[in-house]
Design an enzyme around this catalytic site. Structure first.
Site, short mmCIF file in Angstrom:
data_model
loop_
_atom_site.label_atom_id
_atom_site.label_comp_id
_atom_site.label_asym_id
_atom_site.label_seq_id
_atom_site.Cartn_x
_atom_site.Cartn_y
_atom_site.Cartn_z
N CYS A 49 -8.45 -5.36 4.83
CA CYS A 49 -8.89 -4.19 4.84
C CYS A 49 -8.39 -2.84 3.21
CB CYS A 49 -7.54 -3.43 5.49
SG CYS A 49 -6.71 -2.04 5.17
N HIS A 50 -9.08 -2.45 3.11
CA HIS A 50 -8.80 -0.86 1.70
C HIS A 50 -8.11 -1.68 1.51
CE1 HIS A 50 -12.46 1.15 3.37
NE2 HIS A 50 -12.92 1.09 1.83
N THR A 51 -6.39 -1.41 1.97
CA THR A 51 -4.91 -1.38 1.62
C THR A 51 -5.20 -3.24 -0.08
OG1 THR A 51 -4.41 0.28 3.58
CG2 THR A 51 -3.12 -1.66 1.60
N HIS A 71 -3.55 -8.80 5.70
CA HIS A 71 -2.54 -8.25 6.84
C HIS A 71 -3.47 -8.16 8.33
CE1 HIS A 71 -4.63 -4.54 4.45
NE2 HIS A 71 -4.04 -4.27 5.91
N GLU A 72 -4.44 -8.59 8.44
CA GLU A 72 -5.08 -8.33 10.00
C GLU A 72 -5.50 -9.32 10.03
OE1 GLU A 72 -7.84 -3.58 10.02
OE2 GLU A 72 -8.99 -5.49 9.48
N CYS A 101 12.32 -4.28 14.21
CA CYS A 101 13.62 -4.98 14.32
C CYS A 101 14.63 -4.67 15.83
CB CYS A 101 14.60 -4.88 13.22
SG CYS A 101 15.64 -2.58 13.85
N CYS A 104 17.40 -0.76 14.98
CA CYS A 104 18.17 0.20 14.01
C CYS A 104 17.60 1.47 15.28
CB CYS A 104 17.01 0.05 12.82
SG CYS A 104 15.00 0.86 13.61
N CYS A 107 14.02 1.96 15.72
CA CYS A 107 13.84 1.33 16.90
C CYS A 107 13.59 1.46 18.36
CB CYS A 107 13.40 -0.17 16.35
SG CYS A 107 12.64 -0.81 15.29
N CYS A 115 10.21 1.78 11.49
CA CYS A 115 11.65 0.82 11.59
C CYS A 115 12.52 1.52 10.01
CB CYS A 115 10.55 -0.57 11.66
SG CYS A 115 12.53 -2.23 11.53
N ARG A 119 10.20 -1.84 7.95
CA ARG A 119 9.06 -1.00 7.57
C ARG A 119 7.99 -1.31 6.20
NH1 ARG A 119 11.35 5.09 6.61
NH2 ARG A 119 11.86 5.01 8.43
N CYS A 179 -3.94 -3.69 11.93
CA CYS A 179 -4.66 -2.10 11.07
C CYS A 179 -4.75 -1.54 11.09
CB CYS A 179 -4.17 -2.57 9.69
SG CYS A 179 -4.07 -1.77 8.80
N ARG A 374 -15.80 -4.03 9.78
CA ARG A 374 -14.85 -4.82 8.90
C ARG A 374 -15.41 -6.10 8.74
NH1 ARG A 374 -12.24 -2.24 7.52
NH2 ARG A 374 -9.25 -1.45 7.97
N1 LIG Z 1 -1.09 6.68 7.93
C1 LIG Z 1 -2.03 5.47 8.47
O1 LIG Z 1 -0.36 4.47 8.65
C2 LIG Z 1 -2.29 4.60 7.59
C3 LIG Z 1 -3.17 2.81 7.79
C4 LIG Z 1 -3.94 2.42 7.05
C5 LIG Z 1 -5.36 3.85 6.30
N2 LIG Z 1 -4.11 4.27 6.18
C6 LIG Z 1 -5.71 5.25 5.63
O2 LIG Z 1 -6.60 5.80 6.46
C7 LIG Z 1 -7.40 6.29 5.30
C8 LIG Z 1 -8.92 6.17 6.08
O3 LIG Z 1 -9.21 4.62 5.75
P1 LIG Z 1 -10.64 3.69 5.72
O4 LIG Z 1 -10.50 2.54 5.55
O5 LIG Z 1 -11.48 4.46 7.17
O6 LIG Z 1 -10.78 4.36 4.41
P2 LIG Z 1 -13.06 5.22 3.80
O7 LIG Z 1 -12.88 5.08 2.58
O8 LIG Z 1 -13.59 3.53 4.66
O9 LIG Z 1 -13.32 6.35 4.35
C9 LIG Z 1 -13.13 7.24 4.20
C10 LIG Z 1 -14.44 8.56 4.96
O10 LIG Z 1 -13.55 9.56 4.00
C11 LIG Z 1 -14.78 10.00 4.13
N3 LIG Z 1 -14.09 11.26 2.69
C12 LIG Z 1 -13.63 11.24 1.85
N4 LIG Z 1 -13.64 12.63 1.50
C13 LIG Z 1 -14.31 13.39 1.80
C14 LIG Z 1 -13.75 14.37 1.94
N5 LIG Z 1 -13.22 15.28 0.75
N6 LIG Z 1 -13.93 15.20 3.45
C15 LIG Z 1 -14.80 14.67 3.90
N7 LIG Z 1 -15.04 13.36 4.24
C16 LIG Z 1 -14.31 12.62 2.85
C17 LIG Z 1 -15.12 9.39 2.54
O11 LIG Z 1 -16.56 9.02 2.24
C18 LIG Z 1 -15.56 7.77 3.95
O12 LIG Z 1 -16.27 7.44 4.45
C19 LIG Z 1 -7.24 6.40 4.18
O13 LIG Z 1 -6.61 7.03 3.35
C20 LIG Z 1 -6.41 5.53 3.93
O14 LIG Z 1 -5.39 4.50 3.54
C21 LIG Z 1 -3.23 5.59 6.75
ZN LIG Z 2 -4.92 -2.17 6.36
ZN LIG Z 3 14.41 -1.43 13.76
#
Ligand SMILES: NC(=O)c1ccc[n+]([C@@H]2O[C@H](COP(=O)([O-])OP(=O)(O)OC[C@H]3O[C@@H](n4cnc5c(N)ncnc54)[C@H](O)[C@@H]3O)[C@@H](O)[C@H]2O)c1
Ligand SMILES: [Zn+2]
Ligand SMILES: [Zn+2]
Length: 381
Positions: A49-51, A71-72, A101, A104, A107, A115, A119, A179, A374
């Site tokens: 994953c990106h993270t 993490h996946e 947990c 809390c 939860c 959590c 978290r 994830c 993926r």
């Molecule tokens: N909130 C959560 O729990 C959680 C969990 C996992 C990931 N995320 C977040 O979700 C987001 C997406 O993750 P991903 O893996 O799909 O990323 P990714 O980089 O594969 O996809 C993001 C897409 O957004 C596009 N983009 C960027 N700026 C843009 C704009 N201004 N207008 C339109 N499109 C735009 C990019 O071209 C890309 O295709 C990331 O910010 C990630 O950190 C959040």
């Molecule tokens: Zn992730």
């Molecule tokens: Zn909890």
């Protein structure tokens, strides 16, 4: 599965990140037995994953190395530590970067999955119980990542971060529910909640955005408008139920105005999955007054600020955000796996690449090139 390794140190292969941005190295490491409230898992499949990539590059974060990322994943419980009663050796599980947990206030609340104890904490590289690592090489500690560290044949995880799932579910598919896919899916199904026949805008067509689109398809949305700056994303997006595509670069007016014109005043729901603050503002301002709901999913930059005229809210638009699609990992993931098993949810289309564990660095290359969604990494026990 009887476990004759319970209580013993396991020596196995892990992909260790020794330094920021340097290829991972497959090493033989020691994995200590699980302690109080912990379980040790045999990982069978893991995906990137990106993270993982952000923290491996360690640009702008506190670097913590050597570390085992990942993490996946999908795996099987090898042994359990003291006090663990809800999991046993042989259970099929998904480890998750956030936990439950079950005690809390979060939860106990029906509304929250944040959590207090489990978290996500990206800075912590040790176990909560004793502040130590369970991984070592030649006696020297190797740090954990988000409590999961799945780029290892065996890992130790807090039992609150482990979802027990249907043993019939193919782990090489449901692995991606740990994830990103659950995050996007839940953002639509649990938070935006589009009704049948409604119009949904999805900002960002990466894996998370396409999972949000999959949620819109499942909910029966009639129009799903995908917005991305990268036009090559649209071809793939069609498979995920995206019916129309808008590239903000093709217009000399704000994209929220383009969308309002396409939809007679705005979409019913929008889900932002970019991490770009301007896209977040557009995602909010493109929903219809009176009933529109916008959901933010993307993680913004440190100094970003969200700016909109308060009138947009007074005109009965709703702005929400979500963490992990509002799913409680232990309570809710089994039913998401169930959606895959009863063919409501399609996961195959998210898995665009496969590599054996020994070639894990290829998964990083695909992601850095922006190729595919993926990459499934198969452990070779
Ligand atoms: N909130 C959560 O729990 C959680 C969990 C996992 C990931 N995320 C977040 O979700 C987001 C997406 O993750 P991903 O893996 O799909 O990323 P990714 O980089 O594969 O996809 C993001 C897409 O957004 C596009 N983009 C960027 N700026 C843009 C704009 N201004 N207008 C339109 N499109 C735009 C990019 O071209 C890309 O295709 C990331 O910010 C990630 O950190 C959040
Ligand atoms: Zn992730
Ligand atoms: Zn909890």
């Amino acid at each position: 599965m009887s476990s004759n390794t319970a209580g013993q140190v396991i020596r196995c292969k892990a992909a260790v990140a020794w330094e920021a941005g340097k290829p991972l190295e497959i090493e033989e490491v020691e994995v200590a037995p699980p302690q109080k409230s912990e379980v040790r898992l045999k990982i069978l499949f893991t995906s990137l994953c990106h993270t993982d990539v952000y923290f491996w590059e360690a640009k702008g974060q506190t670097p913590l190395f050597p570390r085992i990322f990942g993490h996946e994943a999908g795996g099987i419980v090898e042994s359990v530590g003291e006090g663990v009663t809800d999991l046993k050796p042989g259970d099929h599980v998904l480890p998750v970067f956030t936990g439950e947990c079950q005690q809390c206030r979060h939860c106990k609340s029906e509304e929250s999955n944040m959590c207090d104890l489990l978290r996500i904490n990206t800075d912590r590289g040790v176990m909560i119980h004793d502040g130590q690592t369970r991984f070592s090489k030649d006696g020297k500690p190797i740090y954990h990542f988000v409590g999961t560290s799945t780029f290892s044949e065996y890992t130790v995880v807090h039992s609150g971060c482990v979802a027990k799932i249907d043993p019939q579910a193919p782990l090489d598919k449901v692995c991606v529910l740990s994830c990103g896919i659950s995050t996007g899916l839940g953002a639509t199904l649990n938070v935006a909640k589009p009704t049948k026949g409604s119009t949904v805008a999805i900002f960002g067509l990466g894996a998370v955005g396409l999972a949000a689109a999959e949620g819109a398809r499942i909910a029966g949305a009639s129009r799903v408008i995908g917005i991305d700056l990268n036009p090559s994303r649209f071809n793939d997006a069609k498979k995920f139920g995206v019916t129309e595509f808008v590239n903000p670069k093709d217009y000399d007016k704000p994209v929220q105005q383009v969308i309002a014109e396409m939809t007679d005043g705005g979409v019913d729901r929008s889900v932002e999955c970019t991490g770009n603050v301007n896209a977040m503002i557009s995602a909010f301002e493109c929903v219809h007054d009176g009933w529109g709901v916008a959901v933010l999913v993307g993680v913004p930059n440190k100094d970003d600020a969200f700016k909109t005229h308060p009138m947009n809210l007074l005109n009965e638009r709703t702005l929400k955000g979500t963490f992990f699609g509002n799913y409680k990992p232990k309570t809710d993931l089994p039913s998401v796996v169930g959606k895959y098993m009863n063919k409501e949810l399609e996961l195959e289309k998210f898995i665009t690449h496969q590599v054996p564990f020994s070639e894990i660095n290829k998964a990083f290359e695909y992601m850095l090139k922006g190729e595919g969604l993926r990459c499934m990494i198969t452990m070779e026990h």
